[in-house]
Design a protein around this motif. Structure first.
Motif, PDB file in Angstrom:
ATOM      1  N   PHE A 181      14.659 -18.347 -14.282  1.00 17.99           N
ATOM      2  CA  PHE A 181      14.846 -19.349 -15.339  1.00 17.99           C
ATOM      3  C   PHE A 181      14.216 -20.692 -14.974  1.00 17.99           C
ATOM      4  CE2 PHE A 181      18.092 -16.184 -15.856  1.00 17.99           C
ATOM      5  CZ  PHE A 181      18.235 -16.042 -17.232  1.00 17.99           C
TER       6      PHE A 181
ATOM      7  N   GLU B  14      17.583 -26.239 -16.492  1.00 21.57           N
ATOM      8  CA  GLU B  14      17.142 -27.055 -17.625  1.00 21.57           C
ATOM      9  C   GLU B  14      16.859 -28.494 -17.208  1.00 21.57           C
ATOM     10  OE1 GLU B  14      19.573 -24.446 -21.001  1.00 21.57           O
ATOM     11  OE2 GLU B  14      20.363 -26.383 -20.351  1.00 21.57           O
TER      12      GLU B  14
ATOM     13  N   ARG C 178      22.311 -22.652 -14.995  1.00 24.76           N
ATOM     14  CA  ARG C 178      21.544 -22.950 -16.209  1.00 24.76           C
ATOM     15  C   ARG C 178      21.338 -24.455 -16.355  1.00 24.76           C
ATOM     16  NH1 ARG C 178      23.821 -20.656 -21.727  1.00 24.76           N
ATOM     17  NH2 ARG C 178      23.553 -18.746 -20.532  1.00 24.76           N
TER      18      ARG C 178
ATOM     19  N   THR D 161      21.739 -11.481 -20.989  1.00 27.98           N
ATOM     20  CA  THR D 161      20.746 -12.517 -20.687  1.00 27.98           C
ATOM     21  C   THR D 161      20.252 -13.212 -21.950  1.00 27.98           C
ATOM     22  OG1 THR D 161      18.941 -10.902 -20.775  1.00 27.98           O
ATOM     23  CG2 THR D 161      19.976 -11.297 -18.626  1.00 27.98           C
TER      24      THR D 161
END
Length: 342
Positions: free
Chosen positions: A52, A21, A17, A242
């Protein structure tokens, strides 16, 4: 700037993650490429970083020959101004290529998402530490070319109404009684997260009948944890989700029982959600809660966790100052760090 991120992984957790990002915000002003394994799907949870990633981030997949040849090709290609590795597998391969003289002249840096290991990071030009304990353990040479740049949290993307609706729906699904308190815990169910001790503390804490423990996540220890919680309807397992961190809206408090947390991203997310928290004083958690020692408990202590649970049961929402944990602040620091080596 032309940035190459390198990650060899088959799961989707905090590091993945973080990279999704970071690469997204970098891609607004830079040319960003991400080198991944041929297959990145977690066989246990189905989690996959691919879903993602920002569309502006170029993805390169390792071929049938494996990650090492693909990485060597990228390092020697001349297409990148800086190479940024993540986690041990990609970092160790980059170090090996540099020691073997097969990496070209492009600067290579890494983020330490866990502990420093010379085999993985000893040949890097610079290291980003996400917590002070990492920087303190670096050899002198690496410490001089390191920077302390904490992880970040992103404010909820959903509206207040959407989070309120999620809270109502989940508490109904979990059969939370009116006025019941929900204490949450989340993470990969592995030994260092110490969820087994949390369940033991929960059983002995003598909390109110309406209080519930909701455990979010999956991992190799899940079966044993569910066995330890058998016959306890007040302990709820959600499995892999999620919709974190939005799911935090369904909680009233949050606890982190880990033996060691390299950083503590899920703790930051709980604080962003305005939850009162309790966490063991281990690793990066000590940085995050340096100004809130009342929220820290001794690691691996049954009695400390029991006391922490009792405190959380009666706690009220808490407003935390999250200004130093914004992605824009971190991205600016990472870019400045890159420029030290160009």
């Amino acid at each position: 700037m032309r940035i190459l991120h390198c990650l060899s992984t088959r799961e989707f957790a905090g590091t993945e993650r973080h990279l999704a990002e970071l690469s997204a915000i970098q891609a607004r002003t830079h040319d960003v490429t991400l080198l991944l394994d041929r297959n990145t799907v977690d066989p246990l949870t189905g989690g996959d970083i691919s879903g993602f990633l920002c569309p502006e981030v170029k993805v390169v997949r390792a071929g049938v020959a494996g990650y090492l040849p693909a990485l060597a090709s990228e390092l020697r290609s001349g297409r990148h101004d800086i190479v940024h590795t993540h986690l041990g597998r990609a970092s160790a391969r980059a170090s090996w290529l540099r020691r073997a003289g097969l990496a070209g002249s492009v600067p290579v840096v890494a983020t330490l998402h866990t502990s420093y290991r010379s085999r993985s990071y000893g040949a890097h030009d610079g290291l980003v530490c996400i917590a002070s304990w990492q920087q303190e353990t670096l050899p002198a040479k690496q410490r001089e070319t390191s920077a302390l740049i904490p992880n970040w949290t992103v404010p909820p993307g959903s509206t207040f109404a959407a989070r309120a609706a999620l809270r109502e729906r989940m508490r109904r699904e979990w059969e939370i009684p009116d006025g019941g308190v929900v204490i949450g815990a989340a993470g990969r169910m592995v030994e260092e997260k110490n969820f087994g001790l949390l369940i033991q503390a929960w059983k002995q804490a003598e909390l109110k009948p309406g209080t519930r423990l909701v455990m979010v996540g999956d991992g190799p220890e899940r079966g044993a944890l569910q066995q330890a919680a058998q016959g306890r309807p007040d302990i709820i397992f959600t499995g892999y989700r999620t919709d974190m961190p939005d799911l935090l809206a369904a909680f009233d408090a949050f606890i982190v029982p880990s033996r060691h947390e390299p950083f503590g991203l899920v703790l930051l997310e709980a604080m962003e959600a305005g939850l009162p928290v309790c966490a063991t004083a281990a690793g990066g958690v000590k940085d995050i809660l340096a100004d809130a020692p009342d929220c820290l408990v001794a690691p691996d202590s049954l009695g400390a966790l029991m006391e922490g649970l009792r405190r959380l049961e009666g706690a009220t929402p808490r407003q935390w100052d999250m200004s130093r944990y914004r992605i824009g602040v971190a991205a600016s620091k990472v870019e400045a760090f890159y420029r030290r080596f160009r």
